[in-house]
Scaffold this active site. Structure first.
Site, PDB file in Angstrom:
ATOM      1  N   ASP A 122      37.506  27.835  33.739  1.00 15.15           N
ATOM      2  CA  ASP A 122      36.792  29.108  33.616  1.00 15.15           C
ATOM      3  C   ASP A 122      35.434  28.932  32.949  1.00 15.15           C
ATOM      4  O   ASP A 122      34.750  29.911  32.637  1.00 15.15           O
ATOM      5  CB  ASP A 122      37.632  30.150  32.885  1.00 15.15           C
ATOM      6  N   ASP A 126      34.301  28.044  30.083  1.00 10.83           N
ATOM      7  CA  ASP A 126      33.940  28.399  28.717  1.00 10.83           C
ATOM      8  C   ASP A 126      33.949  27.171  27.797  1.00 10.83           C
ATOM      9  O   ASP A 126      33.514  27.259  26.643  1.00 10.83           O
ATOM     10  CB  ASP A 126      34.837  29.509  28.158  1.00 10.83           C
ATOM     11  N   SER A 156      42.145  29.959  31.587  1.00  6.86           N
ATOM     12  CA  SER A 156      41.283  28.883  31.112  1.00  6.86           C
ATOM     13  C   SER A 156      41.711  27.545  31.714  1.00  6.86           C
ATOM     14  O   SER A 156      41.675  27.356  32.907  1.00  6.86           O
ATOM     15  CB  SER A 156      41.264  28.854  29.587  1.00  6.86           C
ATOM     16  N   ASP A 187      35.599  23.199  32.008  1.00  6.85           N
ATOM     17  CA  ASP A 187      36.987  23.515  32.295  1.00  6.85           C
ATOM     18  C   ASP A 187      37.014  24.626  33.359  1.00  6.85           C
ATOM     19  O   ASP A 187      35.958  25.124  33.772  1.00  6.85           O
ATOM     20  CB  ASP A 187      37.746  23.868  31.013  1.00  6.85           C
TER      21      ASP A 187
END
Length: 529
Positions: A285, A287, A139, A283
Site C-alpha cells: 500500500d 506507506d 498493508s 510495500d
C-alpha cells in the site's frame, strides 16, 4: 446451526458470504463466530472471509455504521469523509460499501477514483479538513488478509480511547442489511495531482543525476511512485516488471513485505543489472519504503534504522529553528545522538505512527525501524513511502554530486557517534498464546547480563500513563534489546542493537566484526526465549 449464525446469515447483505457460511461445518462456523474483529493498529485487519471474524461486506457495513454514529455523537454529522482502497481481494467492494454507508448516514463522501497508496488518504483528509478517512488495506500482510484503516481529523491515525468508543458503537449497530446506503460517484484525480505536486516540491538539492531501481511489490504504489519521482525531476527509473502491476495474490514473494528475507531479491538483481545508484522497495500500500545500496560485497537492503538516520540528517539540514525528530522505543539510539549534534530535539514514542506524529511541536521527521518514514508531517501525518522515496532519491543524488554515497555517510556517523549495528529476530507462531508464554518466561527470569556486559531490565507493562505497553527493554552501556509482541502479525519481535567505537576509517572493519560477534550472542538470546 445456532440462532446467532442463522441470524447473521439472514442479515448479511452479500449473497456470496451467505453461501460461504451456509457451506461450512460446525467447527468452521465456531471459528468464524468465536469473536468479532477488534480495532487494533488504527482499525481492523483480518482474513477475507464471511462471518464476524473476517473482512467482508457485512463487517465493513457495520463498522462504517458504527464510525458514522460515533462521528455524529461528536457533532460531525454531514462532514466530509474520505474513502480509499488498495488492490487486495475485496478492496473494491469494501470501499464502495463503506462509502455508501457514510453517504446514507448523511456525510459528504470523497471516494478516491481507483486503487491508490494509503498516504493519499492521509493527505486528502488533511487537505480537505475532513472529519475522518477510511482506507481499505492490509498493508504488507499476506494475500489472504484485508483491513479497514481509520484516520481522524488532521489526517492522523485513530488512537485510544476513540478506537474503543467506535468499537462500542459498532456493537450497537443493527442488522447489516438494514443499514441505509446511498450511491456514491468516485472523485476525480484532482487530489492525486495535488499530492504529486506537493511531493515533487520536497527535494532540497539541485542534482537529479541518480539511477533508480524500484519495485511496487505487487501493490498500488508503482504508478504513483514513478509519477512522483518524475515530477521531482528523477527520470532515470527502472522498475521490476514482474512486481509493478497490482496483483492481490503477490505471486513472486512469500510475504509482500520488503523487510522479509528474499522479498527484495528481484529488485536487487535489477539494480545490479542496470548499474543503479539506488534501489527502492515499496510495500503493497506504499506507506513503507525500504532502501537498497551497492557496496563492496554487492547490493544490500539498508535496515530501517540506517535509512531513518540518513533521512533525518537530510531533513534537518534544511529544517526551521528548533526542529523535532522522532522514533520509537524499538529503534536505534543513533537518532537521539544525531539530533543533539545537529541542534535538534528528539523524542521516542510507542511503536506506530499514530504515536509518532503526535510526538510534539516542531516535528519535521519521524521514522520507525519497520521501514516507515514521515518526511513531510505538515502535509501527511503518517508514514509515506512515496514521499520518502523522493527524499531518498534527493539525498542519493546530492551525495553522488559530491562524490559520496549513502554507505559513506553511514561510515561518517559510525566515526562520529560509534558504529550502531542492529538486527531483528521475529518469532512467528502458529498459536497466538505462545507469544504470551514467551513474554511471561522472560519476565519471570529477566537477564542481568548480555553479550558480556551488565544490563538493566525495564518492563514497560509496569509503567503508568501513555508509555505503558507490552514490552521489555534490556539496556547496557553498549547493548540494547527490546522484546514485544507484534501489533499486526502473529510474531514475537526482538530488536537488537550494539554500539562499537572505531578510531578511524581503517578501524571500521574490526568494529563491524566485533559488532557481528556481539549481535550473534543477542540473537541466540532472542531465539531461546
Amino acid at each position: 446451526m445456532s440462532d446467532v449464525v442463522t441470524r447473521w446469515i439472514a442479515e448479511d447483505p452479500d449473497p456470496q458470504s451467505r453461501a460461504e457460511l451456509a457451506s461450512l461445518s460446525a467447527d468452521e462456523l465456531a471459528d468464524r463466530f468465536s469473536a468479532p474483529l477488534s480495532f487494533g493498529t488504527a482499525g481492523l485487519r483480518g482474513p477475507v472471509r464471511a462471518g464476524p471474524n473476517g473482512m467482508n461486506v457485512a463487517v465493513v457495513v457495520r463498522t462504517t455504521a458504527g464510525l458514522s454514529a460515533w462521528l455524529k455523537d461528536r457533532c460531525l454529522g454531514g462532514s466530509t469523509v474520505v474513502v480509499g482502497r488498495d488492490a487486495r481481494h475485496g478492496s473494491e467492494k469494501f470501499a464502495l460499501a463503506a462509502a455508501e454507508v457514510l453517504a446514507g448516514a448523511g456525510f459528504s463522501v470523497v471516494l478516491l477514483p481507483r486503487p491508490l497508496p494509503t498516504p493519499i488518504v492521509a493527505f486528502a483528509v488533511r487537505r480537505l479538513r475532513a472529519a475522518a478517512g477510511v482506507q481499505i488495506t492490509a498493508s504488507h500482510n499476506p494475500a489472504s488478509d484485508n483491513g479497514y484503516k481509520v484516520y481522524l481529523d488532521g489526517g492522523a491515525q485513530l488512537i485510544s480511547p476513540s478506537d474503543r468508543e467506535i468499537e462500542a458503537a459498532i456493537a450497537a449497530v443493527g442488522p447489516a442489511h438494514l443499514v441505509p446506503r446511498s450511491p456514491v460517484i468516485p472523485a476525480s484525480d484532482e487530489l492525486v495531482q495535488s499530492y504529486l505536486a506537493r511531493v515533487a516540491s520536497l527535494p532540497r538539492g539541485t542534482s537529479r543525476t541518480v539511477r533508480i531501481a524500484l519495485t511496487a511489490m505487487h501493490g498500488v504504489g508503482g504508478e504513483t511512485a514513478v509519477a512522483a519521482l518524475g515530477a521531482a525531476g528523477f527520470t532515470d527509473i527502472h522498475t521490476v516488471a514482474s512486481q509493478f502491476r497490482p496483483d492481490p495474490d503477490f505471486p513472486t514473494v512469500e510475504f509482500p513485505n520488503p523487510e522479509e528475507p528474499g522479498a527484495s531479491d528481484e529488485l536487487l538483481a535489477l539494480a545490479d543489472r542496470v548499474d543503479a545508484d539506488l534501489a527502492l522497495a515499496l510495500d503493497p500500500d506504499a506507506d513503507r519504503l525500504a532502501v537498497g545500496v551497492p557496496g563492496p560485497d554487492g547490493w544490500r537492503m539498508l535496515r530501517g534504522d540506517e535509512t531513518g538516520v540518513l533521512l533525518a540528517d537530510h531533513v534537518l539540514a534544511c529544517a526551521p529553528p528548533d526542529p523535532l525528530v522522532a522514533t520509537t522505543i524499538v529503534s536505534s539510539d543513533l537518532l537521539e545522538k544525531l539530533a543533539s549534534a545537529r541542534g535538534a530535539r528528539s523524542a521516542r514514542t510507542l511503536t506506530g505512527f499514530k504515536w509518532l506524529v503526535r510526538a510534539g511541536h516542531g516535528l519535521v521527521y519521524a521514522y520507525e525501524e519497520a521501514i516507515g518514514h514521515c518526511v513531510d508531517p505538515d502535509v501527511v501525518r503518517d508514514k509515506d513511502g512515496i514521499s520518502a522515496a523522493v527524499v531518498a532519491a534527493d539525498l542519493a543524488a546530492t551525495l553522488r554530486s559530491e562524490g559520496s554515497t549513502l554507505l559513506d555517510r553511514l561510515d561518517d556517523y559510525a566515526l562520529e557517534f560509534g558504529l550502531h549495528a542492529g538486527d531483528q529476530v521475529s518469532r512467528r507462531v502458529a498459536d497466538i498464546s505462545e507469544i504470551g508464554a514467551m513474554m511471561q518466561r522472560l519476565r519471570a527470569n529477566m537477564p542481568t547480563e548480555l553479550a558480556g556486559e551488565p544490563v538493566r531490565a525495564t518492563d514497560l507493562a509496569e509503567l503508568r500513563g501513555s508509555s505503558r505497553t507490552d514490552a521489555v527493554v534490556l539496556t547496557g552501556s553498549s547493548v540494547r534489546v527490546v522484546v514485544r509482541p507484534s501489533g499486526t502479525e502473529p510474531k514475537l519481535k526482538c530488536y537488537l542493537e550494539v554500539v562499537v567505537g572505531a578510531p578511524d576509517r581503517e578501524g571500521l572493519g574490526a568494529a563491524r566484526a566485533t559488532a557481528r560477534e556481539r549481535l550473534a550472542v543477542l540473537r541466540d538470546f532472542a531465539h531461546a526465549l
